[in-house]
Design a protein around this motif. Sequence first.
Motif, mmCIF file in Angstrom:
data_model
loop_
_atom_site.group_PDB
_atom_site.id
_atom_site.type_symbol
_atom_site.label_atom_id
_atom_site.label_comp_id
_atom_site.label_asym_id
_atom_site.label_seq_id
_atom_site.Cartn_x
_atom_site.Cartn_y
_atom_site.Cartn_z
ATOM 1 N N VAL A 32 2.838 10.416 -9.670
ATOM 2 C CA VAL A 32 2.004 10.707 -10.847
ATOM 3 C C VAL A 32 1.297 12.049 -10.673
ATOM 4 C CG1 VAL A 32 -0.058 9.956 -12.103
ATOM 5 C CG2 VAL A 32 1.703 8.295 -11.495
ATOM 6 N N GLU A 33 0.647 12.216 -9.522
ATOM 7 C CA GLU A 33 -0.126 13.456 -9.306
ATOM 8 C C GLU A 33 0.777 14.686 -9.312
ATOM 9 O OE1 GLU A 33 -3.177 13.837 -9.546
ATOM 10 O OE2 GLU A 33 -4.056 11.867 -9.193
ATOM 11 N N LEU A 34 1.996 14.532 -8.815
ATOM 12 C CA LEU A 34 2.923 15.680 -8.781
ATOM 13 C C LEU A 34 3.711 15.804 -10.084
ATOM 14 C CD1 LEU A 34 4.203 15.183 -5.110
ATOM 15 C CD2 LEU A 34 2.630 16.956 -5.937
ATOM 16 N N ARG A 35 3.400 14.918 -11.034
ATOM 17 C CA ARG A 35 3.991 14.934 -12.387
ATOM 18 C C ARG A 35 5.527 14.839 -12.361
ATOM 19 N NH1 ARG A 35 0.343 15.184 -15.990
ATOM 20 N NH2 ARG A 35 1.691 15.795 -17.716
ATOM 21 N N VAL A 36 6.032 14.119 -11.359
ATOM 22 C CA VAL A 36 7.486 13.958 -11.253
ATOM 23 C C VAL A 36 8.016 13.139 -12.433
ATOM 24 C CG1 VAL A 36 9.324 12.914 -9.866
ATOM 25 C CG2 VAL A 36 7.502 14.219 -8.742
ATOM 26 N N LEU A 37 7.338 12.009 -12.724
ATOM 27 C CA LEU A 37 7.817 11.156 -13.823
ATOM 28 C C LEU A 37 7.686 11.885 -15.157
ATOM 29 C CD1 LEU A 37 6.294 7.738 -12.666
ATOM 30 C CD2 LEU A 37 8.645 8.560 -12.375
ATOM 31 N N HIS A 38 6.605 12.655 -15.310
ATOM 32 C CA HIS A 38 6.409 13.404 -16.567
ATOM 33 C C HIS A 38 7.543 14.409 -16.772
ATOM 34 C CE1 HIS A 38 2.442 12.008 -15.325
ATOM 35 N NE2 HIS A 38 2.167 11.917 -16.608
ATOM 36 N N ARG A 39 7.921 15.046 -15.655
ATOM 37 C CA ARG A 39 8.980 16.053 -15.731
ATOM 38 C C ARG A 39 10.301 15.391 -16.137
ATOM 39 N NH1 ARG A 39 11.925 18.860 -16.856
ATOM 40 N NH2 ARG A 39 12.898 20.723 -16.005
ATOM 41 N N ALA A 64 3.021 5.933 -2.981
ATOM 42 C CA ALA A 64 4.189 6.691 -3.469
ATOM 43 C C ALA A 64 4.078 6.884 -4.978
ATOM 44 C CB ALA A 64 5.483 5.966 -3.103
ATOM 45 N N LEU A 65 3.661 5.828 -5.673
ATOM 46 C CA LEU A 65 3.479 5.939 -7.128
ATOM 47 C C LEU A 65 2.429 6.996 -7.453
ATOM 48 C CD1 LEU A 65 3.848 4.944 -10.065
ATOM 49 C CD2 LEU A 65 2.093 3.222 -9.591
ATOM 50 N N LEU A 66 1.324 6.970 -6.706
ATOM 51 C CA LEU A 66 0.260 7.953 -6.966
ATOM 52 C C LEU A 66 0.783 9.375 -6.776
ATOM 53 C CD1 LEU A 66 -2.706 8.540 -7.611
ATOM 54 C CD2 LEU A 66 -3.228 8.255 -5.185
ATOM 55 N N ALA A 67 1.593 9.585 -5.734
ATOM 56 C CA ALA A 67 2.150 10.932 -5.498
ATOM 57 C C ALA A 67 3.065 11.327 -6.652
ATOM 58 C CB ALA A 67 2.913 10.954 -4.176
ATOM 59 N N PHE A 69 0.830 -1.211 0.000
ATOM 60 C CA PHE A 69 0.000 0.000 0.000
ATOM 61 C C PHE A 69 0.866 1.263 0.000
ATOM 62 C CE2 PHE A 69 -0.062 1.804 4.366
ATOM 63 C CZ PHE A 69 0.706 0.852 5.014
ATOM 64 N N VAL A 70 2.054 1.184 0.580
ATOM 65 C CA VAL A 70 2.944 2.353 0.573
ATOM 66 C C VAL A 70 3.515 2.550 -0.841
ATOM 67 C CG1 VAL A 70 4.942 3.455 1.646
ATOM 68 C CG2 VAL A 70 3.521 1.897 2.979
ATOM 69 N N LYS A 107 13.554 9.227 -3.634
ATOM 70 C CA LYS A 107 14.275 7.996 -3.280
ATOM 71 C C LYS A 107 13.308 6.810 -3.256
ATOM 72 C CE LYS A 107 18.333 9.819 -1.081
ATOM 73 N NZ LYS A 107 19.054 10.098 0.153
ATOM 74 N N ALA A 108 12.068 7.078 -2.838
ATOM 75 C CA ALA A 108 11.067 5.996 -2.903
ATOM 76 C C ALA A 108 10.850 5.601 -4.371
ATOM 77 C CB ALA A 108 9.748 6.451 -2.271
ATOM 78 N N GLY A 109 10.775 6.610 -5.245
ATOM 79 C CA GLY A 109 10.619 6.323 -6.683
ATOM 80 C C GLY A 109 11.800 5.528 -7.207
ATOM 81 N N ALA A 110 13.001 5.846 -6.689
ATOM 82 C CA ALA A 110 14.195 5.101 -7.106
ATOM 83 C C ALA A 110 14.126 3.673 -6.566
ATOM 84 C CB ALA A 110 15.448 5.805 -6.601
ATOM 85 N N GLY A 111 13.649 3.524 -5.320
ATOM 86 C CA GLY A 111 13.498 2.193 -4.743
ATOM 87 C C GLY A 111 12.526 1.337 -5.548
ATOM 88 N N LEU A 112 11.552 2.002 -6.156
ATOM 89 C CA LEU A 112 10.581 1.275 -6.984
ATOM 90 C C LEU A 112 11.115 1.045 -8.397
ATOM 91 C CD1 LEU A 112 7.289 3.126 -5.902
ATOM 92 C CD2 LEU A 112 8.049 0.831 -5.230
ATOM 93 N N GLY A 113 12.291 1.583 -8.658
ATOM 94 C CA GLY A 113 12.913 1.359 -9.969
ATOM 95 C C GLY A 113 12.379 2.269 -11.061
ATOM 96 N N LEU A 114 11.635 3.311 -10.672
ATOM 97 C CA LEU A 114 11.008 4.167 -11.684
ATOM 98 C C LEU A 114 11.915 5.329 -12.092
ATOM 99 C CD1 LEU A 114 7.517 4.315 -9.943
ATOM 100 C CD2 LEU A 114 8.034 3.116 -12.077
#
Length: 385
Positions: free
Chosen positions: A67-74, A62-65, A57-58, A101-108
């Motif tokens: 996406v919503e904050l458009r970090v991956l898009h940027r 984290a993925l939703l954040a 669930f975490v 760092k959470a995004g990095a931990g998820l490999g994204l």
Amino acid sequence: MSDAAAGAVPPARRGRQPWAVRLGLSPRFHAFCARVPGLRHIARSEGAALFDIVQGFVQSQALLALVELRVLHRLAEGPVPLSALAGPAGVPAERMAILCKAGAGLGLMACRRGMWRLTVRGAAFLTVPGLEAMVRHHPVLYRDLADPVAFFRGETQPELAGFWPYVFGAGGAADPELAARYSALMADSQGLVAADTLRMVDLRGVRHLMDVGGGTGAFLAAAGTAHPALRMTLFDLPAVVPAATARFAAAGMAGRVEIVAGSFRDDPLPRGADAVSLVRVLYDHSDATVAALLRAVHDALPAGGRIVVSEPMSGGDSPDPATDVYFSVYTLAMQTGRTRSGAEIARMLVQAGFSDVKTIAGFRPYVTSVVTAARSFNTDPQKSV
Ligand SMILES: CC(C)=CCC/C(C)=C/CC/C(C)=C/C=C/C(C)=C/C=C/C=C(C)/C=C/C=C(C)/C=C/C=C(C)/C=C/CC(C)(C)O
Ligand SMILES: C[S@@+](CC[C@H](N)C(=O)[O-])C[C@H]1O[C@@H](n2cnc3c(N)ncnc32)[C@H](O)[C@@H]1O
């Protein structure tokens, strides 16, 4: 440390378990595994697998954040320093560093020499059609699962049950604007489903394909592109028709497709097709509705006519890590249908009069699997292909 002191199930209460499960119930064996070099990998990999379940669930929040904050898009525009992500998102730099760092931990995403960049997995996430939209609608399901015990006891009124009103022919079915919004979410995600279905099903030899519950026509458009001589009929609720009309016009297929508005609950299915597809339709509906629909499809087909059912399916006796968790819980929250196994769908097809049933496990079961069958030649000698 004794087993009982560790809070494990006491040996006396372990009952008749396979030997490996008995070892799994023993904290002493856990400690032993962690010490012995040849066994350490078991403790590590089983622990990691359990931790993944515990923290699921975490991960998704984290993925939703991101996406919503458009970090991956940027990051899709190129590598940037942390400040370029934090500022525009309105997130303090030190908190954004934790999210990144959470995004990095998820490999994204990954950071090299102070610059954050997209990874292949992050790029794939942004590229899979409809995936971002699906993630963005997950808060509804997340709220429904906030009290999972009450949810599984059936004591809650899930929000998701009202999320897809057009799907069920409820009030929302009459509202074209609402239908267009939800159809778009569905259609976006249909690209992969259509591609995987067409990979599993050979439509050569089919003259006329009718897609029942075809939505805005993404599957027929893909089938029509792969088979230029194919005639097509799309059958769906009236509110879905305008978007389907627009899609076929844009694809230059208007002359090959007939769109028929109606409800398979109340109206007869059009005749004339020698194959009928049901893509992500059955799992929305109760067994009684599905049984009636399969009989209606059977009656609408000529002898030898084929039915193609394509949707994410339960693993049945071998539960699948994606479909038996995500889709089964999702359809339970929707309340009207359920995620069936290929074997269950095959049984229902036989009960509806079909024969020559084949189940084809999808190579990505979380996208789709397929069951096909044919109307026997001897059920109605009056009809012919
Ligand atoms: C070749 C080498 C060595 C390196 C190259 C590196 C490189 C560039 C690699 C690329 C990797 C690549 C091709 C990755 C592709 C990844 C793909 C295709 C991933 C696909 C993922 C799909 C997912 C996660 C699908 C999720 C689907 C979901 C969540 C669907 C939900 C559907 C719902 C809720 C439907 C509801 C409908 C209802 C209401 C029940 O009827
Ligand atoms: C989950 S969507 C799938 C759409 C499309 N096949 C896809 O895979 O993207 C279910 C579809 O079934 C249609 N549907 C639901 N109830 C229906 C009914 N009673 N008669 C005809 N279509 C119906 C919905 O309008 C919707 O387009």
